[in-house]
Design a protein around this motif. Sequence first.
Motif, mmCIF file in Angstrom:
data_model
loop_
_atom_site.group_PDB
_atom_site.id
_atom_site.type_symbol
_atom_site.label_atom_id
_atom_site.label_comp_id
_atom_site.label_asym_id
_atom_site.label_seq_id
_atom_site.Cartn_x
_atom_site.Cartn_y
_atom_site.Cartn_z
ATOM 1 N N GLY A 231 1.826 -33.515 10.087
ATOM 2 C CA GLY A 231 0.930 -32.607 9.387
ATOM 3 C C GLY A 231 -0.114 -31.939 10.253
ATOM 4 O O GLY A 231 -0.806 -31.027 9.804
ATOM 5 N N THR A 232 -0.241 -32.358 11.512
ATOM 6 C CA THR A 232 -1.228 -31.733 12.411
ATOM 7 C C THR A 232 -0.683 -30.390 12.892
ATOM 8 O O THR A 232 0.517 -30.273 13.165
ATOM 9 C CB THR A 232 -1.504 -32.633 13.640
ATOM 10 N N GLU A 233 -1.563 -29.406 13.032
ATOM 11 C CA GLU A 233 -1.140 -28.085 13.513
ATOM 12 C C GLU A 233 -1.257 -28.050 15.044
ATOM 13 O O GLU A 233 -2.335 -28.309 15.587
ATOM 14 C CB GLU A 233 -2.039 -27.009 12.898
ATOM 15 N N PRO A 234 -0.179 -27.732 15.752
ATOM 16 C CA PRO A 234 -0.296 -27.672 17.219
ATOM 17 C C PRO A 234 -0.953 -26.370 17.676
ATOM 18 O O PRO A 234 -0.766 -25.333 17.055
ATOM 19 C CB PRO A 234 1.155 -27.721 17.665
ATOM 20 N N GLN A 235 -1.744 -26.487 18.776
ATOM 21 C CA GLN A 235 -2.381 -25.272 19.320
ATOM 22 C C GLN A 235 -1.572 -24.673 20.474
ATOM 23 O O GLN A 235 -1.617 -23.478 20.712
ATOM 24 C CB GLN A 235 -3.776 -25.599 19.860
ATOM 25 N N ALA A 236 -0.907 -25.542 21.190
ATOM 26 C CA ALA A 236 -0.208 -25.034 22.376
ATOM 27 C C ALA A 236 1.088 -25.788 22.593
ATOM 28 O O ALA A 236 1.266 -26.903 22.077
ATOM 29 C CB ALA A 236 -1.090 -25.168 23.599
ATOM 30 N N GLY A 237 1.956 -25.169 23.363
ATOM 31 C CA GLY A 237 3.217 -25.826 23.675
ATOM 32 C C GLY A 237 3.782 -25.349 24.996
ATOM 33 O O GLY A 237 3.444 -24.268 25.488
ATOM 34 N N VAL A 238 4.627 -26.206 25.575
ATOM 35 C CA VAL A 238 5.342 -25.825 26.802
ATOM 36 C C VAL A 238 6.818 -26.099 26.542
ATOM 37 O O VAL A 238 7.186 -27.206 26.117
ATOM 38 C CB VAL A 238 4.835 -26.622 28.028
ATOM 39 N N LEU A 239 7.630 -25.094 26.795
ATOM 40 C CA LEU A 239 9.060 -25.184 26.488
ATOM 41 C C LEU A 239 9.876 -25.130 27.781
ATOM 42 O O LEU A 239 9.674 -24.260 28.624
ATOM 43 C CB LEU A 239 9.445 -23.984 25.606
ATOM 44 N N PHE A 240 10.788 -26.089 27.918
ATOM 45 C CA PHE A 240 11.709 -26.072 29.056
ATOM 46 C C PHE A 240 13.131 -25.990 28.510
ATOM 47 O O PHE A 240 13.551 -26.848 27.719
ATOM 48 C CB PHE A 240 11.553 -27.328 29.908
ATOM 49 N N ALA A 241 13.858 -24.959 28.941
ATOM 50 C CA ALA A 241 15.182 -24.726 28.368
ATOM 51 C C ALA A 241 16.209 -24.465 29.452
ATOM 52 O O ALA A 241 15.917 -23.828 30.469
ATOM 53 C CB ALA A 241 15.122 -23.514 27.438
ATOM 54 N N ALA A 242 17.424 -24.956 29.217
ATOM 55 C CA ALA A 242 18.529 -24.673 30.140
ATOM 56 C C ALA A 242 18.829 -23.172 30.113
ATOM 57 O O ALA A 242 18.483 -22.473 29.150
ATOM 58 C CB ALA A 242 19.751 -25.485 29.746
ATOM 59 N N ILE A 243 19.492 -22.704 31.152
ATOM 60 C CA ILE A 243 19.658 -21.255 31.338
ATOM 61 C C ILE A 243 20.559 -20.612 30.286
ATOM 62 O O ILE A 243 20.396 -19.442 29.940
ATOM 63 C CB ILE A 243 20.169 -20.970 32.778
ATOM 64 N N ASP A 244 21.527 -21.394 29.738
ATOM 65 C CA ASP A 244 22.542 -20.786 28.860
ATOM 66 C C ASP A 244 22.078 -20.507 27.437
ATOM 67 O O ASP A 244 22.823 -19.902 26.652
ATOM 68 C CB ASP A 244 23.786 -21.685 28.812
#
Lengths: 366, 388
Positions: free
Chosen positions: B31-44
């Motif tokens: 239920g907490t609202e996030p303020q920030a995020g970091v996303l790591f994703a494969a190239i495909d």
Amino acid sequence: MELERLEIPDTPDTLIRVQQLEKENRILKKKLERSEKTCLELEQTNQRKEALLRKIIQELEDSQKEVEEKRQLEITLGELKQTQSQLINAEKMSSLGQLVAGVAHEINNPVNFIHGNISHIQNYSQSLLELIHLYQQYYPNPALTIQEKAEEIDLEFLQSDLLKVLGSMKLGTDRIRQIVLSLRNFSRMDESDFKPVDIHEGLDSTLLILQHRLKSKSSEIQVVRHYGNLPKIECYPGQLNQVFMNILSNALDAIEEQNNTLPAQGKNHNLGAITISTSVISLDNTDWAEIAIADNGLGIPEAIREKIFNPFFTTKPIGKGTGMGMAISYQIITKKHNGNLICTSTPGIGTQFVVRIPVHQSACRL
Amino acid sequence: MLKAVVGHSNDPDSLPAITEVLEQCEQALAGTEPQAGVLFAAIDFDHALILQEIHQKYPEIQLIGGTTDGEISSVLGFEQDSLTLILFSADKITFRTGIGVGISQDLPKAIATALEQATLGHQESIELCLTVPDSLTTSGVLVLESLNKALEQTFGKKVAVFGGMTADQWEFQQNYQFCGTKVYSDAIPILLISGEILFAHGIASGWYPIGKKGVVTKADLNVVYEIDHKPALDFYHYYLDGLAPSQEYPLAVFDTEDVDYYIRASSGTYDVQTGSITFFGDVPEGAIVQITETTQDRILAASKASMEQALAKYPGKEPVAALYFSCASRKQILGSRTKEEYTLTQTCLTNSLPSCGFYTNGEISPLPQQTNSCYHNETFITLLLGES
């Protein structure tokens, strides 16, 4: 064969299960694609690793070869230096030996001439003195001129002193002959093969040459000889005497140095001593002659003791020592005589050099 | 209070993957609202779709990220072809993102633009900067030099920068950066953090020089043309038996005293005609260089050491989250043992720690005893985060 068609119930659980299977299927397909690429990359990584390993091993081998070559070069250089110093020394000793031998020979003839004639002079003098005695017995009152002459020359003293003078001259020529003999003994540099000799003779000759240092004005150094029953030893006599000379000279230096460091009042109480012991010992079924020369001089600190057999190493002031004496001695004993030369020392107490050489060189060559 | 949650999916399809990740995050956020995020994703993946989904769920989120050569998280550990997202929520910490584009054309301008955006909305002094710049279009060293300079000029003090250069699964063709809802290339996304954030980091490599040394006799920034007056490729070919240079065998670049060295890895680009090799970072002319190598055990020992360093320096009671930036070359050599990097770091912890990271084409952090951040190769960087 006809497969029976499976009826899948359309329930929420089945739907979730199907979704999971679909996801797993997608992951497996991706992993398959990935594994082919990974396999190729791993092969390349492996190839690079192998190549690097091969190259590094090759470099290591090259480097080891270089080190070995360098080591060989260093050994050769060391041997060359030693050979050079030996050659220089041999040349020097050869010239010195020839000189000594020449001088000894030249002195020997006139001395023998004098020595031989002294006996005649003693006999003639004895006869003349007996004749004078007879004259005095039968002509107790000679002419005034004779009486005056007798007083002038102090005939009575002359009669008593003449034979003493001649005796003293004989002793002197004896001594000269002995020294000449020692010089000839010492300078036996021309002997190119092993020769059985009496080591004690060599030691005594060397000591005689050093006599002036043993009995100097300032101090007297006692020499204690514990000579054992040595057979004749196969050696290069001249070279062995050179070793004795080097060791004994260093012993004298050490004692003199010790005396110089003592307070003035204590000098008389310190008696310098060199002890020479010889014996035959048996090691590994071989008889060895052992000559131990010990002094009660200043002693040698361990750091210096490790270097004393190194060529050109000296602790003496510039011009006093070449640094070659002990290096050459070591070579003479170890290389030329298949023996060993050991130095033990306690600073402040003294130093001992032990020379060991086989009694028979033939035993060592086997 | 700072809260960190992590989602991680190894589903290769973009929509189910991001759906799974968001479900995991939502559950953990409770239920907490996030303020920030970091996303790591494969190239495909379809990155635009993924970003859209995230913003649909959290419209206000300050998000940066990029493509990787492998992903790490406290949910699945090490994975390839996966997607991982770390979200932060905090009362007394402010997160703001910025993006600079065209770093190969005008790097200072790109950085200035990114900083301008990311500075807005901060009430307190900036404590930390996270970034995931493009690794292939310009020198990592230049990026860091410009960023450090711009941060110091803007805030009047040195700001610690952490992160990694984005990657493309060892293809060295094109990689992508994310900021907000958009996908970029040749760009630098940044996340500036201010407020009561606490952090500590550890850095270790495990690579050691081997073989003969050479002198770089011709170089231009991150392109080395000649070593010992011969084509730079020859230096590598000599040791790799004609094989092309690669990141697994970087160069140790020695300082003038010939004692300390830093590491520069090849970007995989080389020119057979001129014999030049392009590196991820600059190699100065006159530098003494030596090829380096490592073993799996040395790499793993360094990973653990990195976590130990960070824990020893952490100023607070206990960290809330961890970010990992590990070099893609480490993964290349570790092969199936890559997962041990993450598991070894966990052996240093008493409690589970939400964490997220990726395999990079270059790592960014200060050296252990310094504030100024540098560009690194072949390292494992642990960044611990918490609140004071």
